[in-house]
Design a protein around this motif. Structure first.
Motif, mmCIF file in Angstrom:
data_model
loop_
_atom_site.group_PDB
_atom_site.id
_atom_site.type_symbol
_atom_site.label_atom_id
_atom_site.label_comp_id
_atom_site.label_asym_id
_atom_site.label_seq_id
_atom_site.Cartn_x
_atom_site.Cartn_y
_atom_site.Cartn_z
ATOM 1 N N ILE A 47 1.907 2.504 -2.797
ATOM 2 C CA ILE A 47 1.941 2.437 -4.257
ATOM 3 C C ILE A 47 1.102 3.587 -4.800
ATOM 4 C CG2 ILE A 47 1.401 1.051 -6.284
ATOM 5 C CD1 ILE A 47 1.820 -0.687 -2.972
ATOM 6 N N ILE A 48 1.706 4.445 -5.611
ATOM 7 C CA ILE A 48 1.054 5.662 -6.097
ATOM 8 C C ILE A 48 1.025 5.631 -7.623
ATOM 9 C CG2 ILE A 48 1.114 8.190 -6.102
ATOM 10 C CD1 ILE A 48 2.826 8.026 -3.547
ATOM 11 N N ASN A 49 -0.137 5.915 -8.188
ATOM 12 C CA ASN A 49 -0.273 5.982 -9.645
ATOM 13 C C ASN A 49 -0.303 7.437 -10.097
ATOM 14 O OD1 ASN A 49 -0.751 5.608 -12.342
ATOM 15 N ND2 ASN A 49 -2.917 5.112 -12.093
ATOM 16 N N ARG A 50 0.782 7.896 -10.689
ATOM 17 C CA ARG A 50 0.832 9.249 -11.241
ATOM 18 C C ARG A 50 0.720 9.233 -12.756
ATOM 19 N NH1 ARG A 50 4.046 13.526 -7.587
ATOM 20 N NH2 ARG A 50 3.655 12.600 -5.568
ATOM 21 N N CYS A 51 0.352 8.104 -13.323
ATOM 22 C CA CYS A 51 0.138 8.021 -14.766
ATOM 23 C C CYS A 51 -1.169 8.710 -15.143
ATOM 24 C CB CYS A 51 0.086 6.559 -15.230
ATOM 25 S SG CYS A 51 1.583 5.615 -14.871
ATOM 26 N N SER A 52 -1.326 9.021 -16.389
ATOM 27 C CA SER A 52 -2.580 9.599 -16.877
ATOM 28 C C SER A 52 -3.598 8.516 -17.185
ATOM 29 C CB SER A 52 -2.312 10.431 -18.138
ATOM 30 O OG SER A 52 -1.749 9.617 -19.153
ATOM 31 N N PHE A 53 -3.230 7.259 -16.962
ATOM 32 C CA PHE A 53 -4.106 6.132 -17.247
ATOM 33 C C PHE A 53 -4.161 5.207 -16.035
ATOM 34 C CE2 PHE A 53 0.146 5.578 -18.956
ATOM 35 C CZ PHE A 53 0.583 4.452 -18.279
ATOM 36 N N GLY B 291 -3.766 -8.130 -6.191
ATOM 37 C CA GLY B 291 -3.760 -7.068 -7.185
ATOM 38 C C GLY B 291 -4.948 -6.164 -6.985
ATOM 39 N N MET B 292 -4.895 -5.003 -7.623
ATOM 40 C CA MET B 292 -6.045 -4.097 -7.544
ATOM 41 C C MET B 292 -6.015 -3.111 -8.701
ATOM 42 S SD MET B 292 -5.553 -1.201 -4.629
ATOM 43 C CE MET B 292 -7.084 -0.454 -5.118
ATOM 44 N N GLU B 293 -7.153 -2.480 -8.930
ATOM 45 C CA GLU B 293 -7.287 -1.442 -9.949
ATOM 46 C C GLU B 293 -6.937 -0.109 -9.310
ATOM 47 O OE1 GLU B 293 -10.779 0.378 -12.898
ATOM 48 O OE2 GLU B 293 -11.223 -1.211 -11.458
ATOM 49 N N LEU B 294 -6.003 0.628 -9.913
ATOM 50 C CA LEU B 294 -5.525 1.874 -9.330
ATOM 51 C C LEU B 294 -5.664 2.983 -10.376
ATOM 52 C CD1 LEU B 294 -4.302 2.717 -6.595
ATOM 53 C CD2 LEU B 294 -2.042 2.547 -7.650
ATOM 54 N N ASP B 295 -6.629 3.868 -10.149
ATOM 55 C CA ASP B 295 -6.883 4.969 -11.078
ATOM 56 C C ASP B 295 -5.828 6.059 -10.937
ATOM 57 O OD1 ASP B 295 -9.179 3.850 -12.192
ATOM 58 O OD2 ASP B 295 -10.450 4.598 -10.560
ATOM 59 N N PRO B 296 -5.716 6.974 -11.914
ATOM 60 C CA PRO B 296 -4.738 8.069 -11.827
ATOM 61 C C PRO B 296 -4.910 8.882 -10.543
ATOM 62 C CG PRO B 296 -5.634 7.956 -14.038
ATOM 63 C CD PRO B 296 -6.429 6.987 -13.212
ATOM 64 N N GLY B 297 -3.798 9.166 -9.860
ATOM 65 C CA GLY B 297 -3.808 9.965 -8.645
ATOM 66 C C GLY B 297 -4.128 9.187 -7.386
#
Length: 626
Positions: free
Chosen positions: A29-35, A47-53
């Motif tokens: 699971i990859i977060n490419r959002c700016s948020f 669940g988990m907290e996933l920061d940008p990048g």
């Protein structure tokens, strides 16, 4: 015996663990959002907290049915460690055991076992919150599966006010409090924006053993690279024989091989450098579009293909592209697709930069754009009556009655107000530089809006003129273009030409007429000398003939705009005042409208140059007819 049984039990347990470990599918699971997003998965993962990048890896056991994974937005955490989320929040608990709450973008999957395939899709559950891709990861020599569902568009930027939810966009059924809703109501907006989203027929399958990536806020044209597979080493004896043969071949073919090696190295280096240059150019273009102020919605090429039904309904064609009719949700749109890669790119950038930062009732509204690889498209509001030329030139595809005098006056006034806004009310003066009937669009009530800003030029307030290469359409170019020193007054001249076309109901240059009547503006010079202006009134309209004196007064306003000396032309705000009856047109005017002497162009003043002044003005951006 006891020790033997114990060893067997340990061996069996070890083999069981190995089998279990091998029977798992990896989800990255990859977060490419700016948020930051807060993804969660069931039945495992919580669940988990996933920061940008950042990435999060999950091992989903084979045999999982009804698995789900989603990204949550709008979550917040306070200093004491508590948390709450506004959408898809599992009650605000990170260790999720239940699905997120609507509206939600949801990745669904069933991991097969043995000969059973994996099934997966993206569902928009009563709405939408986070853009995502659900992509299989190809492996060399492994199962062949290269396609997955994509929902790249950020629908929340297009969400109607009544459907907006914290961090997302509700389905209309939810917003209206309706529990039972027609499928078309749901799909009308969301299915068009995310054509891969699950419906009754478009789930996806891959062979068991495929791994997956779930990417939030995916970039355009994302591809997943194959996972490397190692090759087994060759036996020692076989390797020795191969080495001996190789040495003998090298001894014989060394000169030829050396030449081929250098040639191949040169070719590889050349194409590598070319590819890097192109990639750098693409990155620079991406940065250009990201830095635009007030940029409208950015669409993918696939979305616009769907919206226009593969670009089948063409509305018109201009010098730099074609315009197609489309449908985006409940809104009709017009999509301009640029045809030329080089010159078209400059027109495209100019148009997006200019019209995304200005707003006026008499300027066509830019909804969004697409800049994807070589594709350059602009999305406008749809104007049902299309362009002015089809109403004043009496084209064969229009059997309607000729426009009456009041409608023509309204159109002329709207054009003048749009130009007045560009010239005098924006931060920088904006010269449109391609004012012609093809670029004037009409709505159902014949309200006129100026369009096509591909050739526009920005002029600083403290600069009287600029030097630029010729741009515009033959027949509408002001005389000062011969020197390339222009101001916004070039638009005033073009406006005068358009007014004469509207009044006379004919093209400015019409080769189907007799030689002395081909050029409308030259004909105007002759008619005004002999006081026969009435001959130029549109003879196809009885209403125009009935308002003869009013039409002649409008011609006199056009002649004021057609002065060869640009300083003697009115400002467009003065034109508006004349049209509204609060000011009279200038009566002391020169009745020569076609330049024969460069000294009369009125090009003196503080000039700044966008091209070297010593270069003759031979280059041009000339728009063709539509």
């Amino acid at each position: 015996m006891v020790r033997t049984n114990s060893s067997l039990h340990l061996l069996s347990l070890h083999l069981l663990l190995l089998v279990t470990a091998n029977e798992a599918t990896t989800f990255t699971i990859i977060n490419r959002c700016s948020f930051t997003v807060w993804p969660a998965a069931v039945p495992v993962g919580g669940g988990m907290e996933l920061d940008p990048g950042k990435e999060w890896t999950l091992d989903m056991p084979t045999g999982t049915t009804a698995g789900r994974l989603w990204g949550r937005t709008g979550c917040s955490f306070h200093g004491k460690g508590g948390q709450s989320c506004q959408t898809g929040d599992c009650g605000g608990v990170l260790a999720c055991t239940d699905n997120g709450q609507p509206p939600i973008s949801l990745a669904e999957f069933t991991i097969g076992q043995g000969q059973t395939d994996d099934f997966f899709d993206i569902s928009l559950v009563n709405g939408f919150n986070v853009p995502m891709d659900f992509l299989p990861v190809p492996t060399q020599g492994g199962p062949l599966c290269i396609k997955g569902p994509r929902c790249e568009a950020n629908i929340t930027t297009r969400c109607p006010t009544e459907l907006q939810a914290p961090g997302g966009c509700n389905n209309a059924c939810i917003a209206n409090g309706t529990s039972n809703c027609e499928p078309t109501t749901y799909s009308g907006f969301f299915q068009q924006m995310c054509p891969d989203a699950y419906n009754s027929y478009n789930g996806f399958t891959c062979p068991t053993g495929t791994n997956y990536q779930v990417i939030f806020c995916p970039p355009l044209n994302l591809t997943v690279s194959p996972a490397p597979a190692s090759s087994p080493p060759a036996p020692m004896g076989q390797a020795s024989r191969r080495s001996s043969i190789l040495r003998s071949h090298v001894a014989v073919l060394a000169p030829v091989g050396g030449f081929l090696f250098l040639t191949i190295l040169f070719v590889i280096t050349f194409f590598t450098c070319k590819q890097r240059t192109q990639q750098q150019r693409d990155m620079e273009e991406e940065e250009e579009f990201q830095e635009l102020q007030g940029t409208p919605v950015r669409f993918t090429f696939q979305q616009l293909k769907v919206a226009t039904r593969q670009f089948t309904d063409k509305l018109g064609e201009g010098g730099f592209g074609s315009v197609f009719k489309g449908q985006m949700g409940d809104e009709r749109i017009a999509v301009k697709r640029l045809d030329r890669a080089g010159q078209g790119k400059m027109q495209f950038l100019a148009e997006v930069q200019t019209i995304s930062s200005i707003h006026h009732i008499n300027l066509v509204r830019l909804i969004g754009f697409c800049a994807e690889k070589s594709h350059r498209l602009l999305v406008y509001e749809y104007m049902p009556k299309r362009s002015l030329d089809r109403w004043i030139y009496r084209r064969h595809d229009n059997n309607d009655s000729p426009l009456d005098w009041s409608t023509r006056c309204k159109i002329i006034t709207h054009i003048a107000k749009g130009l007045s806004y560009l010239h005098e009310e924006c931060t920088k003066r904006i010269a449109h530089l391609d004012v012609k009937p093809q670029n004037i669009l009409l709505d159902d009530n014949f309200n006129a809006k100026l369009s096509d800003f591909g050739l526009c030029k920005l002029i600083d307030r403290d600069t009287s003129q600029v030097v630029t290469r010729m741009r515009g359409t033959p027949g509408y170019l002001a005389p000062e273009w011969l020197t390339s020193q222009i101001t916004e007054k070039a638009d005033v001249y073009s406006f005068g030409v358009v007014v004469m076309e509207v009044i006379s109901g004919r093209k400015n240059i019409d080769t189907s007429r007799s030689e002395e009547s081909i050029h409308l503006i030259t004909l105007l010079e002759e008619k005004v000398k002999y006081d026969n202006l009435v001959d130029l009134i549109d003879k196809n309209s009885n209403d125009m003939q009935a308002h003869e004196q009013d039409v002649i007064q409008m011609m006199k306003l056009a002649m004021w705009c057609l002065q060869i000396d640009c300083k003697r032309r009115p400002k467009m705000s003065e034109v508006v005042k004349v049209l509204e009856g609060t000011m009279n047109a200038e009566s002391n005017i020169d009745h020569n409208f076609v330049a024969t002497n460069q000294a009369t162009f009125g090009t003196a003043g503080n000039v700044t140059s966008s091209v070297p002044s010593s270069v003759p003005p031979v280059a041009s951006d000339v728009s063709g007819p539509r």
